[in-house]
Design a protein around this motif. Structure first.
Motif, PDB file in Angstrom:
ATOM      1  N   GLN A  31       0.856  -1.185   0.000  1.00 60.12           N
ATOM      2  CA  GLN A  31       0.000   0.000   0.000  1.00 60.12           C
ATOM      3  C   GLN A  31       0.892   1.235   0.000  1.00 60.12           C
ATOM      4  OE1 GLN A  31      -3.234  -0.072   2.859  1.00 60.12           O
ATOM      5  NE2 GLN A  31      -3.017  -2.282   3.115  1.00 60.12           N
ATOM      6  N   ARG A  32       0.548   2.194  -0.867  1.00 55.60           N
ATOM      7  CA  ARG A  32       1.396   3.370  -1.028  1.00 55.60           C
ATOM      8  C   ARG A  32       0.794   4.589  -0.348  1.00 55.60           C
ATOM      9  NH1 ARG A  32       3.678   4.874  -6.577  1.00 55.60           N
ATOM     10  NH2 ARG A  32       5.343   5.543  -5.209  1.00 55.60           N
ATOM     11  N   THR A  33       1.622   5.280   0.394  1.00 59.17           N
ATOM     12  CA  THR A  33       1.207   6.552   0.986  1.00 59.17           C
ATOM     13  C   THR A  33       2.154   7.678   0.580  1.00 59.17           C
ATOM     14  OG1 THR A  33       2.498   6.083   2.989  1.00 59.17           O
ATOM     15  CG2 THR A  33       0.177   5.416   2.987  1.00 59.17           C
ATOM     16  N   ALA A  34       3.247   7.331  -0.115  1.00 54.50           N
ATOM     17  CA  ALA A  34       4.237   8.338  -0.511  1.00 54.50           C
ATOM     18  C   ALA A  34       4.796   7.980  -1.893  1.00 54.50           C
ATOM     19  CB  ALA A  34       5.363   8.416   0.515  1.00 54.50           C
ATOM     20  N   TYR A  35       5.473   8.960  -2.501  1.00 53.12           N
ATOM     21  CA  TYR A  35       6.020   8.801  -3.851  1.00 53.12           C
ATOM     22  C   TYR A  35       7.493   9.214  -3.862  1.00 53.12           C
ATOM     23  CZ  TYR A  35       1.018   8.816  -4.924  1.00 53.12           C
ATOM     24  OH  TYR A  35      -0.327   8.540  -4.953  1.00 53.12           O
ATOM     25  N   PRO A  36       8.358   8.462  -3.195  1.00 52.84           N
ATOM     26  CA  PRO A  36       9.775   8.864  -3.108  1.00 52.84           C
ATOM     27  C   PRO A  36      10.457   8.971  -4.464  1.00 52.84           C
ATOM     28  CG  PRO A  36       9.462   6.606  -2.335  1.00 52.84           C
ATOM     29  CD  PRO A  36       8.104   7.199  -2.475  1.00 52.84           C
ATOM     30  N   GLU A  37       9.982   8.213  -5.458  1.00 54.38           N
ATOM     31  CA  GLU A  37      10.593   8.273  -6.790  1.00 54.38           C
ATOM     32  C   GLU A  37      10.384   9.632  -7.447  1.00 54.38           C
ATOM     33  OE1 GLU A  37       6.442   6.815  -7.037  1.00 54.38           O
ATOM     34  OE2 GLU A  37       8.216   6.136  -5.912  1.00 54.38           O
ATOM     35  N   ALA A  38       9.409  10.403  -6.964  1.00 56.22           N
ATOM     36  CA  ALA A  38       9.118  11.718  -7.550  1.00 56.22           C
ATOM     37  C   ALA A  38       9.814  12.865  -6.837  1.00 56.22           C
ATOM     38  CB  ALA A  38       7.610  11.970  -7.552  1.00 56.22           C
ATOM     39  N   ALA A  39      10.477  12.580  -5.725  1.00 53.89           N
ATOM     40  CA  ALA A  39      11.013  13.648  -4.871  1.00 53.89           C
ATOM     41  C   ALA A  39      12.012  14.545  -5.590  1.00 53.89           C
ATOM     42  CB  ALA A  39      11.651  13.047  -3.618  1.00 53.89           C
ATOM     43  N   LYS A  40      12.753  13.994  -6.530  1.00 55.82           N
ATOM     44  CA  LYS A  40      13.759  14.787  -7.242  1.00 55.82           C
ATOM     45  C   LYS A  40      13.437  14.907  -8.731  1.00 55.82           C
ATOM     46  CE  LYS A  40      17.546  13.918  -4.007  1.00 55.82           C
ATOM     47  NZ  LYS A  40      17.504  15.294  -3.492  1.00 55.82           N
ATOM     48  N   THR A  41      12.148  14.888  -9.037  1.00 55.00           N
ATOM     49  CA  THR A  41      11.687  14.992 -10.424  1.00 55.00           C
ATOM     50  C   THR A  41      10.970  16.320 -10.612  1.00 55.00           C
ATOM     51  OG1 THR A  41      11.386  12.592 -10.527  1.00 55.00           O
ATOM     52  CG2 THR A  41      10.290  13.908 -12.217  1.00 55.00           C
ATOM     53  N   HIS A  42      11.476  17.152 -11.508  1.00 53.88           N
ATOM     54  CA  HIS A  42      10.890  18.489 -11.642  1.00 53.88           C
ATOM     55  C   HIS A  42       9.789  18.568 -12.691  1.00 53.88           C
ATOM     56  CE1 HIS A  42      13.406  18.748 -15.198  1.00 53.88           C
ATOM     57  NE2 HIS A  42      12.877  19.915 -15.499  1.00 53.88           N
ATOM     58  N   ALA A  43       9.572  17.509 -13.468  1.00 59.13           N
ATOM     59  CA  ALA A  43       8.509  17.509 -14.478  1.00 59.13           C
ATOM     60  C   ALA A  43       8.000  16.086 -14.663  1.00 59.13           C
ATOM     61  CB  ALA A  43       9.022  18.070 -15.799  1.00 59.13           C
ATOM     62  N   ILE A  44       6.685  15.920 -14.632  1.00 54.49           N
ATOM     63  CA  ILE A  44       6.061  14.599 -14.736  1.00 54.49           C
ATOM     64  C   ILE A  44       5.062  14.608 -15.892  1.00 54.49           C
ATOM     65  CG2 ILE A  44       4.527  12.962 -13.561  1.00 54.49           C
ATOM     66  CD1 ILE A  44       5.847  13.696 -10.961  1.00 54.49           C
ATOM     67  N   PRO A  45       5.076  13.565 -16.736  1.00 51.16           N
ATOM     68  CA  PRO A  45       4.145  13.508 -17.870  1.00 51.16           C
ATOM     69  C   PRO A  45       2.692  13.633 -17.439  1.00 51.16           C
ATOM     70  CG  PRO A  45       5.848  11.839 -18.104  1.00 51.16           C
ATOM     71  CD  PRO A  45       6.013  12.416 -16.740  1.00 51.16           C
ATOM     72  N   LEU A  46       1.919  14.238 -18.329  1.00 50.49           N
ATOM     73  CA  LEU A  46       0.521  14.541 -18.060  1.00 50.49           C
ATOM     74  C   LEU A  46      -0.293  14.203 -19.301  1.00 50.49           C
ATOM     75  CD1 LEU A  46      -0.722  15.970 -15.486  1.00 50.49           C
ATOM     76  CD2 LEU A  46      -0.722  18.063 -16.846  1.00 50.49           C
ATOM     77  N   THR A  47      -1.535  13.786 -19.119  1.00 54.59           N
ATOM     78  CA  THR A  47      -2.428  13.575 -20.258  1.00 54.59           C
ATOM     79  C   THR A  47      -3.452  14.707 -20.325  1.00 54.59           C
ATOM     80  OG1 THR A  47      -4.129  12.304 -19.072  1.00 54.59           O
ATOM     81  CG2 THR A  47      -2.220  11.077 -19.895  1.00 54.59           C
ATOM     82  N   VAL A  48      -4.073  14.856 -21.473  1.00 49.18           N
ATOM     83  CA  VAL A  48      -5.051  15.934 -21.635  1.00 49.18           C
ATOM     84  C   VAL A  48      -6.258  15.757 -20.723  1.00 49.18           C
ATOM     85  CG1 VAL A  48      -4.395  16.540 -24.000  1.00 49.18           C
ATOM     86  CG2 VAL A  48      -6.071  14.713 -23.615  1.00 49.18           C
ATOM     87  N   ASP A  49      -6.552  14.512 -20.325  1.00 53.45           N
ATOM     88  CA  ASP A  49      -7.663  14.263 -19.418  1.00 53.45           C
ATOM     89  C   ASP A  49      -7.439  14.921 -18.056  1.00 53.45           C
ATOM     90  OD1 ASP A  49      -8.153  12.572 -21.570  1.00 53.45           O
ATOM     91  OD2 ASP A  49      -8.977  10.974 -20.324  1.00 53.45           O
ATOM     92  N   GLU A  50      -6.189  15.268 -17.752  1.00 48.68           N
ATOM     93  CA  GLU A  50      -5.841  15.803 -16.436  1.00 48.68           C
ATOM     94  C   GLU A  50      -5.665  17.317 -16.424  1.00 48.68           C
ATOM     95  OE1 GLU A  50      -2.902  12.914 -14.381  1.00 48.68           O
ATOM     96  OE2 GLU A  50      -2.454  12.755 -16.516  1.00 48.68           O
ATOM     97  N   PHE A  51      -5.765  17.957 -17.575  1.00 49.77           N
ATOM     98  CA  PHE A  51      -5.485  19.397 -17.643  1.00 49.77           C
ATOM     99  C   PHE A  51      -6.339  20.204 -16.653  1.00 49.77           C
ATOM    100  CE2 PHE A  51      -3.242  20.418 -21.913  1.00 49.77           C
ATOM    101  CZ  PHE A  51      -2.339  19.406 -21.683  1.00 49.77           C
ATOM    102  N   ALA A  52      -7.637  19.873 -16.580  1.00 57.27           N
ATOM    103  CA  ALA A  52      -8.536  20.657 -15.734  1.00 57.27           C
ATOM    104  C   ALA A  52      -8.143  20.574 -14.267  1.00 57.27           C
ATOM    105  CB  ALA A  52      -9.974  20.183 -15.924  1.00 57.27           C
TER     106      ALA A  52
END
Length: 249
Positions: A31-52
């Motif tokens: 079970q995940r409560t944190a995202y340590p892999e993202a801690a040093k990532t300054h840009a993450i891919p996004l889809t158009v469904d998420e723009f809003a």
């Protein structure tokens, strides 16, 4: 003789293995409560469904290259994420991109002659393992568990959104709307900080569109995505202020 180069892996992933009821019988996902892999990532891919959802928190920019995709900008400097702390805890009430939420799973094509996608996972993430710990069972005998079915459905929805995102990117690139981005922000001492290395939609180019081109964007609903992107760029100043605050501290 030179060896073949290792294949490029997607962001966050260190290895990709197909999920199998034979090879991974008795495995569970933590079970995940944190995202340590993202801690040093300054840009993450996004889809158009998420723009809003994403536009309320992040600048939405575009990467470079012929297969450029939208990115949620987490920081203005490589390796800096102003929304995720060192332990991987995401800022409260801030939207978490689907790309991060699906990790360590993804759909991948293992047979070059087939278009079929296989549910895979990062087997070096330490999130999918056999052992006595609290987690979600992946298989019920040889059948996928209910949790695995929900993971598969989420990954399929993500891939569908990726296809819609590609259509959007193809359209705005065909209309020549993309320009090299640049933002100049004032530091506390009055000196400007200039950030580049991303792309954005040029408002001048948008105003110069012919009537039939603009009408197509309206009829397809893409004009809403265009303005979501443009409005989201106002968040750049908030990220800059956060970075300056961290530097001062």
């Amino acid at each position: 003789m030179a060896s073949n180069p290792a294949p490029m892996l997607p962001l966050f992933y260190n290895s990709i293995a197909p999920l199998s009821s034979q090879a991974h019988a008795g495995f569970k996902v933590r079970q995940r409560t944190a995202y340590p892999e993202a801690a040093k990532t300054h840009a993450i891919p996004l889809t158009v469904d998420e723009f809003a959802s994403a536009m309320r928190h992040y600048p939405i920019v575009f990467g470079s290259g012929p297969t450029a995709a939208p990115l949620a900008l987490m920081g203005l400097t490589d390796g800096v994420n102003t929304f995720v702390d060192a332990d991987g805890n995401w800022a409260k009430d801030v939207y978490v991109p689907a790309y991060a939420r699906r990790y360590p799973f993804l759909l991948a094509k293992f047979n070059e002659t087939s278009e079929e996608l296989t549910l895979c996972f990062d087997d070096k993430a330490g999130l999918v393992e056999a052992g006595d710990f609290d987690g979600y069972e992946l298989f019920d005998g040889e059948a996928p568990s209910e949790h695995t079915k929900s993971v598969l459905a989420f990954c399929e929805q993500f891939e569908t959104a990726v296809a819609r995102t590609k259509q959007f990117m193809d359209e705005i690139q065909a209309l020549d709307l993309i320009i090299d981005g640049e933002v100049s922000l004032q530091q506390g001492d009055g000196q400007p900080s200039i950030y580049r290395g991303f792309r954005m939609i040029g408002e001048d180019k948008l105003r110069e569109l012919r009537g039939d081109q603009l009408r197509k964007l309206v009829q397809t609903g893409m004009i809403g995505l265009v303005y979501a992107h443009l409005l989201s760029l106002q968040n750049t100043r908030d990220i800059f202020a956060k970075q300056m605050g961290v530097a001062a501290a």
